[in-house]
Design a protein around this motif. Structure first.
Motif, PDB file in Angstrom:
ATOM      1  N   ARG A   1     117.365 -23.594  -7.660  1.00 55.68           N
ATOM      2  CA  ARG A   1     117.993 -22.495  -8.493  1.00 55.68           C
ATOM      3  C   ARG A   1     116.982 -21.355  -8.456  1.00 55.68           C
ATOM      4  O   ARG A   1     117.319 -20.276  -8.954  1.00 55.68           O
TER       5      ARG A   1
ATOM      6  N   GLY B   1     118.441 -14.066 -12.528  1.00 53.55           N
ATOM      7  CA  GLY B   1     118.890 -14.151 -13.822  1.00 53.55           C
ATOM      8  C   GLY B   1     118.626 -15.205 -14.707  1.00 53.55           C
ATOM      9  O   GLY B   1     117.448 -15.781 -14.335  1.00 53.55           O
ATOM     10  N   ASP B   2     119.071 -15.666 -15.917  1.00 52.83           N
ATOM     11  CA  ASP B   2     118.632 -16.502 -16.761  1.00 52.83           C
ATOM     12  C   ASP B   2     119.218 -17.824 -16.216  1.00 52.83           C
ATOM     13  O   ASP B   2     119.618 -18.196 -15.258  1.00 52.83           O
ATOM     14  N   GLU B   3     118.577 -18.825 -17.177  1.00 54.78           N
ATOM     15  CA  GLU B   3     118.859 -20.314 -16.592  1.00 54.78           C
ATOM     16  C   GLU B   3     120.331 -20.616 -16.400  1.00 54.78           C
ATOM     17  O   GLU B   3     120.625 -21.304 -15.330  1.00 54.78           O
ATOM     18  N   GLN B   4     121.131 -20.223 -17.082  1.00 53.21           N
ATOM     19  CA  GLN B   4     122.748 -20.193 -17.083  1.00 53.21           C
ATOM     20  C   GLN B   4     122.952 -19.667 -15.756  1.00 53.21           C
ATOM     21  O   GLN B   4     123.844 -20.145 -14.991  1.00 53.21           O
ATOM     22  N   GLN B   5     122.621 -18.585 -15.320  1.00 53.63           N
ATOM     23  CA  GLN B   5     123.091 -17.873 -14.282  1.00 53.63           C
ATOM     24  C   GLN B   5     122.546 -18.408 -13.014  1.00 53.63           C
ATOM     25  O   GLN B   5     123.397 -18.598 -11.974  1.00 53.63           O
ATOM     26  N   LYS B   6     121.437 -18.993 -13.085  1.00 51.88           N
ATOM     27  CA  LYS B   6     120.649 -19.676 -12.026  1.00 51.88           C
ATOM     28  C   LYS B   6     121.671 -20.930 -11.661  1.00 51.88           C
ATOM     29  O   LYS B   6     121.914 -21.266 -10.610  1.00 51.88           O
ATOM     30  N   GLN B   7     122.010 -21.720 -12.672  1.00 51.90           N
ATOM     31  CA  GLN B   7     122.418 -22.932 -12.612  1.00 51.90           C
ATOM     32  C   GLN B   7     124.211 -22.658 -12.176  1.00 51.90           C
ATOM     33  O   GLN B   7     124.423 -23.220 -11.193  1.00 51.90           O
TER      34      GLN B   7
END
Length: 211
Positions: free
Chosen positions: A17, A22-28
């Motif tokens: 990822r 992006g942030d963690e949520q966007q990466k996931q």
């Protein structure tokens, strides 16, 4: 058409990822979208390699991927990197092990699944030397990732030298009949050379990444 759809060989995609913005949520979310394309394309093996994530988050990603595999009626098999506990808890198809001596052995993982009355897991391992290959063959793993075949740039700007096609050929000979996937610096241009050296297929992170 994404480049990975050009392959007729066995294909083993590995997630990262860190490749996505992006942030963690966007990466996931981006990881799941990319993996969904691999699954729809019927990629053979998919390794969830997000070793820094807590077990609960990793389990959620695993369940999402398994749902996508089921909905697509895809032949893709999902392996979890170095987390047999997560694989067992979620019903993933198996586990990938590094060459680290700290890892559980394939026999221990099979015993773990057997004790839980779970299906026999698929087990793949990373190998970097012929000694690693002989150990994996003795352990009767399902497949071997041999790396690095070609030189590849590292995150710090240094270059990791490749072991070359002759070493890959020697590894494939030593591993037989266990299939070997070539990993490390593999591209669309040099993948056929890996097959000619005896590899059953190719593995990679960026190789299958479709930005």
């Amino acid at each position: 058409m994404a480049p990975y759809t050009d392959f007729t060989m066995l294909r083993y995609a590995i997630t990262s990822r860190a490749l996505y913005p992006g942030d963690e949520q966007q990466k996931q979310a981006a990881l799941l979208r990319e993996a969904a394309r691999w699954i729809a394309d019927g990629i053979d093996l998919l390794q969830l390699r997000e070793k820094d994530l807590p077990a609960a988050t990793l389990a959620t990603l695993t369940r999402n991927l398994l749902e996508k595999i089921a909905l697509a009626a895809s032949p893709t098999r999902l392996l979890i990197n170095s987390r047999p506990d997560v694989a067992l808890a979620t019903g993933a198809h198996g586990v990938h092990l590094s060459a680290s001596p700290d890892e559980l052995s394939p026999a221990q993982i099979r015993d773990l699944f057997h004790s839980a009355h779970a299906p026999k897991p698929l087990i793949t391992v990373s190998c970097h030397t012929l000694a690693d290959i002989h150990r994996a063959r003795h352990d009767q793993v399902d497949a071997i990732l041999y790396a690095p075949v070609f030189e590849k740039p590292l995150a710090d700007g240094q270059i990791l030298p490749g072991q070359g096609l002759d070493q890959l050929r020697a590894a494939c000979t030593a591993a037989a009949p266990i299939p070997v996937y070539a990993l490390g610096g593999v591209t669309l241009q040099n993948a056929s050379s890996c097959l000619e050296a005896g590899a059953a297929g190719v593995a990679g992170i960026r190789l299958f990444h479709n930005p």
